[in-house]
Design an enzyme around this catalytic site. Structure first.
Site, mmCIF file in Angstrom:
data_model
loop_
_atom_site.group_PDB
_atom_site.id
_atom_site.type_symbol
_atom_site.label_atom_id
_atom_site.label_comp_id
_atom_site.label_asym_id
_atom_site.label_seq_id
_atom_site.Cartn_x
_atom_site.Cartn_y
_atom_site.Cartn_z
ATOM 1 N N GLU B 292 98.173 29.003 68.927
ATOM 2 C CA GLU B 292 97.229 27.668 69.267
ATOM 3 C C GLU B 292 96.643 27.803 70.550
ATOM 4 O O GLU B 292 95.792 26.856 70.909
ATOM 5 C CB GLU B 292 98.325 26.542 69.150
ATOM 6 C CG GLU B 292 99.367 26.543 70.195
ATOM 7 C CD GLU B 292 100.243 25.590 70.140
ATOM 8 O OE1 GLU B 292 100.487 24.737 69.058
ATOM 9 O OE2 GLU B 292 101.137 25.192 71.129
ATOM 10 N N ASN B 382 107.004 17.775 78.535
ATOM 11 C CA ASN B 382 105.762 17.733 78.159
ATOM 12 C C ASN B 382 105.780 17.177 76.518
ATOM 13 O O ASN B 382 105.572 16.104 76.430
ATOM 14 C CB ASN B 382 105.229 19.155 78.141
ATOM 15 C CG ASN B 382 105.016 19.753 79.462
ATOM 16 O OD1 ASN B 382 104.683 18.932 80.475
ATOM 17 N ND2 ASN B 382 105.182 20.941 79.658
#
Lengths: 501, 501
Positions: B292, B382
């Site tokens: 990704e 995160n």
């Protein structure tokens, strides 16, 4: 009429006692069986007897036992009784074996059902020595007519060094044609797309295959599947079902789902049957199922026409359900399709079809994490089965449970689950008899408001709110998922200490 | 030379200050941006100014902000500074916004990246009012040349009522042809198989599309991506990388993987870069990535030929890495392919290709549950990003971390993780600088032996063994996953109380 018409293989018909000579201590044995259906009926008992004799002689005799999913007392049960299982995967629900697992006697590898076959091919579990597979018939050309479950049979037959076939005359000969066995599996990097785009689409053949040279024994049996206990819905499960159905109506009304819904997956048990019965009593019609187990409730829906068709890896019927299925078997042909669990539970297919997944659970926490497997954190109940395959890849998933257990001593909504099987990232809707929490697109704090207000039993709501408020106050810089770590699992500990949460 | 050659759209060129008139308080705004690349450079600041002015006037001005993944100080940062974000999904790494999330000011929905686009189409997040998308150029026919990330841009452009395009002259015009935008997405029950069977296969077109009638503003910018900090490997990360590489060698040697391995996914950061550098220094060659984010380490591998090609949803390069990429951009064409995150992270594709997934983590417990998101259970760091998409569907997954944090005050191997993002059912290999635990096919107790012996810091091993032994002794009927619930999270609580575990 003979069920074994293949000349090569028919020479190897023998008794179960003779057949188990081909199983050695320490072997990994892959057996058929999924939700109490299609497991071998004779070889496990004979194997258990052999293990007991070895133990009596002071020798070790234990195997690694791999299946499709749960079997029955005649398979897992007798082998556990003989202390003949060293390691077990990927799913078990046998009570005696569960006790041995929780006593630390048996190593249990609780795996996603969609992972079990491929991880075997990958070599993650070691070699498979023997496959013991129940079938309905062996055809002249050696093709096998599968029985009442498919599970991992294809993989075990392909991968085992030696194969023992049990031909069960109780399985209706008319099962031929109910199965779709996909043979296109390959190892990366050689995998191709699965072409399945509709639950009832055939992508394989009606037969299992085996290299006749590997078939070391054929054992004939005529014993019914043990079957599942069917529990009729009670008021609590009916209330849970009503909330779920009302929610589905709302989704259709909002245009988020077609009137005939999307393919249904439904677990087993009381609550699942109540949801199915609710569907049958509702305006919903022309539904289709893409599931891993076909239980009594689904048979009823097929009978009434509420369900037009169902794809499954297994039957999970009561004895009464089996009789009903056998009596009307010709009418079900073409409306029930049985697949390997690698296909019934395949992430690719579940996501593509947009399955609606409905599964039970042991407990959920206020942030939407779900525990499907562990009682009070340490003791395994059954296993994750296909719930993770379906929930993660579903269009929409539901986790359903009564709000309390043990007569109110246990709240199934807790501050923090004692084991996580489905994370907060994966859970859409939680339902109890008190209501439904729609968690889609919500932050953890917003989920907690919904779950406490709608799902928790009213007796436990004040304590849950109090926990949330004190957790919010305790660490003003840690309010994303507020927890009091010294207290998060105290409800479970209190239950262990006092018998009440 | 003009980057906006579409006549219809070029009439709508304006300043960012003018463009933000099209964003209303309470709107859901879908922005481009993924790992600090390709986020809008001008509109967020202008929007933040507008929100500040509204707040000064006593009015509420906050938006729902949806992105691909993390953006940068110029997007998430300025909007957080202006307190202009009410809700955020699916991933954030901005420090100021993180503080607001953890203060309870911002609702954060931490979602699997592969779920974010489809759940938007499903209607789970509500309507998308505005898309703010950075592109490289607008062609005469209205086609858009994407920039340094694709993320969810296709979905935001398709679904938003109004579209603001930022045309960034800093993005190399030569990016045209680097992208493969798949347009065949559909809602169930109309979904088709993805035909992708090789990481570099094209299944779409090089351009994004937008209905010109929806484009309300075009803003021109010429500002570089903020970029990622590149941290060179230290001794600890090199040791982690060595263990991982040695393990891969073993897998090849055992015939469980081809010599050119399988497609690699690699997270960002120190440890990931060390693994990539280790691969570059090794005998491995002709590798391919299906990932990704393409970070500096991968660029180095592409330069050396260790990596023949890479599919990604974004660049996560340092400023130096960007310069290197821009300088050699023609040589990378055909070797780097950029996709939407719904494709880069798609379970169907990841499982089919048999990706090797390598991700960092915050902590793991002795039974193999992994926490990727929460510090001490409550504060989010995160988010899960794509780690769940890759880990669950990977052929083989690694979770890598130094064995301690905060100068040894924290053990990253704990009795029970304080948050679960990857369950025991999903984790294959855990690696620290002290060694590697291969958890495949092991029961929880067997995993604990491996993790304590190989991964835990030696200073913490006696305490972990002591916990395990006492948990085994405490409940002889609950030894599948032995825990002491009153103590399981005490290491974290002790850290909060004393600053040391």
């Amino acid at each position: 009429m003979s069920r074994v018409t293949c000349p090569v293989v028919s020479e190897r018909i023998m008794t179960a006692e003779e057949a188990v000579r081909f199983i050695r201590p320490g072997d990994n044995v892959g057996m058929s069986g999924f939700t109490g259906a299609g497991y071998p009926k004779a070889v496990p008992s004979a194997l258990a007897a052999r293990a007991r004799a070895a133990h009596d002689a002071g020798e070790d005799f234990r195997i690694g036992l791999w299946t499709g999913a749960s079997t029955a007392p005649q398979a897992d049960g007798v082998l556990a009784e003989a202390h003949a299982i060293a390691k077990r995967l990927p799913y078990n629900s046998d009570p005696l074996l569960r006790r041995q697992i929780n006593a630390g006697e048996v190593d249990y590898v609780d795996a996603h059902l969609s992972h079990s076959a491929q991880q075997m091919w990958f070599g993650f579990y070691g070699p498979l020595d023997v496959a013991v597979i129940e079938v309905t018939a062996i055809l002249p050309d050696g093709l096998l007519v599968p029985g009442s479950s498919v599970g991992n049979n294809k993989t075990w037959l392909d991968q085992a060094d030696r194969v023992i076939l049990e031909v069960n005359h109780w399985q209706p000969r008319e099962l031929e044609g109910f199965h779709d066995i996909y043979g296109g599996t390959a190892l990366p990097p050689h995998r191709r797309p699965l072409t399945l785009t509709e639950p009832m689409q055939r992508i394989g053949e009606p037969y299992l295959k085996v290299d006749p040279a590997k078939v070391v024994a054929v054992v004939e049996t005529r014993e019914p599947d043990a079957g599942a206990a069917f529990s009729a819905p009670d008021d609590v499960s009916r209330a849970i079902a009503d909330h779920a159905l009302e929610f589905l109506r709302g989704e259709v009304g909002a245009g988020r789902m077609p009137p005939e819904l999307l393919p249904l997956q439904s677990g087993v048990g009381n609550v699942a049957n109540a949801v199915l019965q609710g569907l049958d009593d509702s305006e919903f019609t022309s539904l289709v199922a893409y599931t891993e187990v076909l239980q009594d409730g689904m048979l009823t829906l097929l009978d009434s026409g509420t369900l037009r068709a169902a794809s499954t890896a297994s039957f999970g019927l009561s004895r009464e359900g089996m009789e009903r299925f056998h009596a009307g078997i010709d009418g079900y042909k073409g409306r029930i399709l049985m697949r390997s669990e690698e296909i019934s539970n395949h992430p690719e297919v579940i996501r593509r079809l947009g399955v609606i997944a409905m599964n039970g659970m042991i407990e959920a926490d206020i942030y939407g994490n779900v525990n499907s497997t562990h009682v009070m954190g340490s003791a395994v109940m059954n296993g994750i089965g296909g719930s993770g395959d379906f929930a993660r890849n579903a269009y929409l998933n539901f986790f359903l449970t009564p709000s309390t257990a043990k007569g109110g001593a246990i709240s199934t909504i807790v501050p923090m689950v004692s084991h996580v099987d489905h994370t907060e990232h994966d859970v859409h809707v939680i339902v109890t008899e008190h209501g439904l929490a729609d968690l889609r697109g919500l932050s953890p704090r917003a989920r907690a408001e919904q779950i406490i207000a709608h799902c928790a039993h009213p007796d436990f709501r004040p304590q849950l709110r109090d926990y949330l408020e004190r957790a919010l106050a305790a660490r003003p810089d840690a309010r994303h998922t507020p927890h009091l770590l010294g207290e998060a699992l105290s409800w479970h500990q209190r239950y262990l200490d006092t018998g009440r949460m």
